[in-house]
Design an enzyme around this catalytic site. Structure first.
Site, PDB file in Angstrom:
ATOM      1  N   TYR A  62      56.612  99.482  98.304  1.00 38.14           N
ATOM      2  CA  TYR A  62      57.186  98.951  97.052  1.00 38.14           C
ATOM      3  C   TYR A  62      58.702  98.795  97.150  1.00 38.14           C
ATOM      4  CZ  TYR A  62      52.616  98.914  95.037  1.00 38.14           C
ATOM      5  OH  TYR A  62      51.303  98.602  94.807  1.00 38.14           O
ATOM      6  N   GLN A 116      50.039  89.322  85.241  1.00 33.55           N
ATOM      7  CA  GLN A 116      49.515  90.304  86.199  1.00 33.55           C
ATOM      8  C   GLN A 116      50.615  90.662  87.194  1.00 33.55           C
ATOM      9  OE1 GLN A 116      45.181  89.291  87.460  1.00 33.55           O
ATOM     10  NE2 GLN A 116      46.093  87.358  86.818  1.00 33.55           N
ATOM     11  N   ASN A 117      51.696  89.902  87.158  1.00 38.04           N
ATOM     12  CA  ASN A 117      52.766  90.085  88.137  1.00 38.04           C
ATOM     13  C   ASN A 117      53.648  91.266  87.758  1.00 38.04           C
ATOM     14  OD1 ASN A 117      51.699  87.787  89.290  1.00 38.04           O
ATOM     15  ND2 ASN A 117      53.225  86.426  88.391  1.00 38.04           N
ATOM     16  N   VAL A 118      54.147  91.927  88.773  1.00 37.77           N
ATOM     17  CA  VAL A 118      55.024  93.075  88.533  1.00 37.77           C
ATOM     18  C   VAL A 118      56.498  92.689  88.709  1.00 37.77           C
ATOM     19  CG1 VAL A 118      53.254  94.770  89.143  1.00 37.77           C
ATOM     20  CG2 VAL A 118      54.735  93.863  90.948  1.00 37.77           C
ATOM     21  N   ASP A 119      56.718  91.405  89.090  1.00 38.47           N
ATOM     22  CA  ASP A 119      58.116  90.960  89.176  1.00 38.47           C
ATOM     23  C   ASP A 119      58.649  90.681  87.766  1.00 38.47           C
ATOM     24  OD1 ASP A 119      56.637  87.921  90.160  1.00 38.47           O
ATOM     25  OD2 ASP A 119      57.867  88.055  88.354  1.00 38.47           O
ATOM     26  N   HIS A 143      49.950  94.902  84.948  1.00 39.29           N
ATOM     27  CA  HIS A 143      49.829  95.734  86.155  1.00 39.29           C
ATOM     28  C   HIS A 143      51.100  96.500  86.485  1.00 39.29           C
ATOM     29  CE1 HIS A 143      46.334  92.914  87.520  1.00 39.29           C
ATOM     30  NE2 HIS A 143      45.970  93.768  86.577  1.00 39.29           N
ATOM     31  N   GLY A 172      48.267  80.239  88.159  1.00 36.41           N
ATOM     32  CA  GLY A 172      48.498  80.926  89.438  1.00 36.41           C
ATOM     33  C   GLY A 172      47.779  82.239  89.600  1.00 36.41           C
ATOM     34  N   SER A 213      43.832  83.870  90.879  1.00 32.28           N
ATOM     35  CA  SER A 213      42.498  83.580  91.438  1.00 32.28           C
ATOM     36  C   SER A 213      41.404  84.084  90.509  1.00 32.28           C
ATOM     37  CB  SER A 213      42.379  84.253  92.805  1.00 32.28           C
ATOM     38  OG  SER A 213      42.539  85.666  92.648  1.00 32.28           O
TER      39      SER A 213
HETATM   40  N1  APR Z   1      51.582  77.565  91.802  1.00 31.07           N
HETATM   41  C1  APR Z   1      50.482  77.965  91.113  1.00 31.07           C
HETATM   42  N2  APR Z   1      49.459  78.654  91.657  1.00 31.07           N
HETATM   43  C2  APR Z   1      49.561  78.949  92.971  1.00 31.07           C
HETATM   44  C3  APR Z   1      50.675  78.575  93.772  1.00 31.07           C
HETATM   45  C4  APR Z   1      51.707  77.859  93.127  1.00 31.07           C
HETATM   46  N3  APR Z   1      52.796  77.454  93.802  1.00 31.07           N
HETATM   47  N4  APR Z   1      50.458  79.017  95.039  1.00 31.07           N
HETATM   48  C5  APR Z   1      49.267  79.667  95.026  1.00 31.07           C
HETATM   49  N5  APR Z   1      48.719  79.609  93.791  1.00 31.07           N
HETATM   50  C6  APR Z   1      47.457  80.214  93.318  1.00 31.07           C
HETATM   51  C7  APR Z   1      46.363  80.361  94.356  1.00 31.07           C
HETATM   52  O1  APR Z   1      45.616  79.144  94.463  1.00 31.07           O
HETATM   53  C8  APR Z   1      45.531  81.489  93.756  1.00 31.07           C
HETATM   54  O2  APR Z   1      44.563  80.976  92.840  1.00 31.07           O
HETATM   55  O3  APR Z   1      47.754  81.529  92.915  1.00 31.07           O
HETATM   56  C9  APR Z   1      46.556  82.319  92.974  1.00 31.07           C
HETATM   57  C10 APR Z   1      46.891  83.637  93.635  1.00 31.07           C
HETATM   58  O4  APR Z   1      45.737  84.464  93.594  1.00 31.07           O
HETATM   59  P1  APR Z   1      45.869  85.988  94.055  1.00 31.07           P
HETATM   60  O5  APR Z   1      46.626  86.044  95.336  1.00 31.07           O
HETATM   61  O6  APR Z   1      44.496  86.592  93.974  1.00 31.07           O
HETATM   62  O7  APR Z   1      46.820  86.661  92.953  1.00 31.07           O
HETATM   63  P2  APR Z   1      46.409  87.184  91.521  1.00 31.07           P
HETATM   64  O8  APR Z   1      45.291  86.370  90.938  1.00 31.07           O
HETATM   65  O9  APR Z   1      47.654  87.291  90.727  1.00 31.07           O
HETATM   66  O10 APR Z   1      45.872  88.676  91.834  1.00 31.07           O
HETATM   67  C11 APR Z   1      45.530  89.464  90.689  1.00 31.07           C
HETATM   68  O11 APR Z   1      45.249  91.389  92.122  1.00 31.07           O
HETATM   69  O12 APR Z   1      46.063  92.493  93.939  1.00 31.07           O
HETATM   70  C12 APR Z   1      45.971  92.533  92.570  1.00 31.07           C
HETATM   71  O13 APR Z   1      47.446  93.566  91.072  1.00 31.07           O
HETATM   72  C13 APR Z   1      47.337  92.492  91.958  1.00 31.07           C
HETATM   73  O14 APR Z   1      48.070  91.321  89.996  1.00 31.07           O
HETATM   74  C14 APR Z   1      47.351  91.173  91.210  1.00 31.07           C
HETATM   75  C15 APR Z   1      45.886  90.902  90.960  1.00 31.07           C
END
Ligand code: APR
Length: 229
Positions: A53, A86-89, A104, A172, A174
Site C-alpha cells: 500500500y 470502489q476506488n481507494v484513490d 472499499h 470502469g 468489471s
Molecule cells: N475507462 C473506463 N473503464 C476502463 C478503462 C478506462 N480507461 N480501462 C479499463 N476499464 C474497465 C475494464 O474494462 C474493466 O471492466 O475497468 C474495469 C476494471 O475492472 P477491475 O479491474 O475488476 O476493477 P474493479 O471492477 O474496480 O474491481 C472491483 O475488486 O480487487 C477489488 O477492491 C478491489 O475495488 C476493487 C474491486
C-alpha cells in the site's frame, strides 16, 4: 434537481495511470490477493502488506484526475451528483466532486488496528505506514482499506443512495466484486442506466433502460453528458 448516482471502479482511474485489477496488466496479475489484501496477510506478513500500500500511495501521488473525473464535476451544475466509488484513490475529490462515498476505503488514510474509530490522514509528506507506527492508544496502524473477507461498512448507505437515483451511471468496473456489484439491484426500476466501459460487462436485459457507451472514461463521460445536458 434530479439525482445522478455514479458507481465507479478501477477503470475510472486507468487514464490517470493507476492500474486496474483484473485486466491483463492488472494489479492482481502482479500480486496475489491473498498475500496483500486479506486480514490474514496483515497478520502473517505485515511488512509485505504495508509496503504494497505504500507503493500504491506513491503511485497515487504521481497521478492526477483525468478528463472523466473532471467531466463528472461538470454534471454538478445541472444535477445532484453522488459518487459511490470502489476506488481507494482520491482522484474524484481532487477533481472537485463534492459527494464521494468510498466503499472499499481510502488509500490516503491510516487506521488503528486496536480502535477502528481512530483514522488518520496521510499526505505527500507522510504517506507510508511502517511496522511500529502506532495510534495514540499504542496500536499498530494499518491501511484504511477494506480487505477481502472484511465487512463493507458503507454498503447500506450506498444501497440507500442508489434506491433514490433518478439516473444511475456505472463507469470502469468489471462488476465482479460483491456487494458493490449488487448495488445495481437497488436502483429504482425503469430509470436510465449508463454503462461506460471499453469492455462493458453487462448484458442487455429487456427490463433495463440501458445506455452502453463502450468507451474509456476520459471520452465516454463527455458523450454521456452530451445526452444528459
Ligand atoms: N475507462 C473506463 N473503464 C476502463 C478503462 C478506462 N480507461 N480501462 C479499463 N476499464 C474497465 C475494464 O474494462 C474493466 O471492466 O475497468 C474495469 C476494471 O475492472 P477491475 O479491474 O475488476 O476493477 P474493479 O471492477 O474496480 O474491481 C472491483 O475488486 O480487487 C477489488 O477492491 C478491489 O475495488 C476493487 C474491486
Amino acid at each position: 434537481m434530479k439525482k445522478i448516482v455514479v458507481l465507479t471502479g478501477a477503470g475510472m482511474s486507468a487514464e490517470s495511470g493507476l492500474k486496474t485489477f483484473r485486466e491483463s496488466d492488472g494489479l492482481w496479475e502482479e500480486y496475489n490477493i491473498e498475500e496483500v489484501c486479506t486480514p490474514e496477510a496483515l497478520r502473517k506478513k505485515p511488512a509485505l502488506v504495508l509496503e504494497f500500500y505504500n507503493k500504491r500511495r506513491e503511485q497515487l501521488l504521481q497521478a492526477s484526475p483525468n478528463q472523466g473525473h473532471l467531466d463528472l464535476v461538470k454534471l454538478e451544475k445541472n444535477y445532484d451528483v453522488q459518487i459511490i466509488t470502489q476506488n481507494v484513490d482520491n482522484l474524484h475529490e481532487q477533481a472537485g466532486s463534492t459527494k464521494v462515498l468510498h466503499l472499499h476505503g481510502e488509500l490516503m488514510k491510516a487506521r488503528s488496528t486496536g480502535d477502528e474509530s481512530l483514522i488518520y490522514d496521510l499526505d505527500k509528506d507522510n504517506y507510508t505506514i511502517k511496522i511500529g507506527d502506532r495510534c495514540e492508544k499504542g496500536y499498530q496502524l494499518r491501511p484504511h482499506i477494506v480487505f477481502f473477507g472484511e465487512a463493507v461498512p458503507m454498503i447500506e448507505k450506498a444501497a440507500d443512495i442508489c434506491s433514490t437515483a433518478d439516473i444511475l451511471v456505472i463507469i470502469g468496473t468489471s462488476m465482479n466484486v460483491y456487494p458493490a456489484a449488487g448495488l445495481l439491484g437497488f436502483a429504482p426500476a425503469g430509470i436510465p442506466i449508463y454503462f461506460i466501459d471499453p469492455h462493458p460487462n453487462i448484458s442487455e436485459k429487456d427490463d433495463l433502460d440501458l445506455h452502453i457507451i463502450a468507451d474509456k472514461a476520459g471520452s465516454g463521460v463527455a458523450k454521456m453528458i452530451d445526452e444528459l445536458i
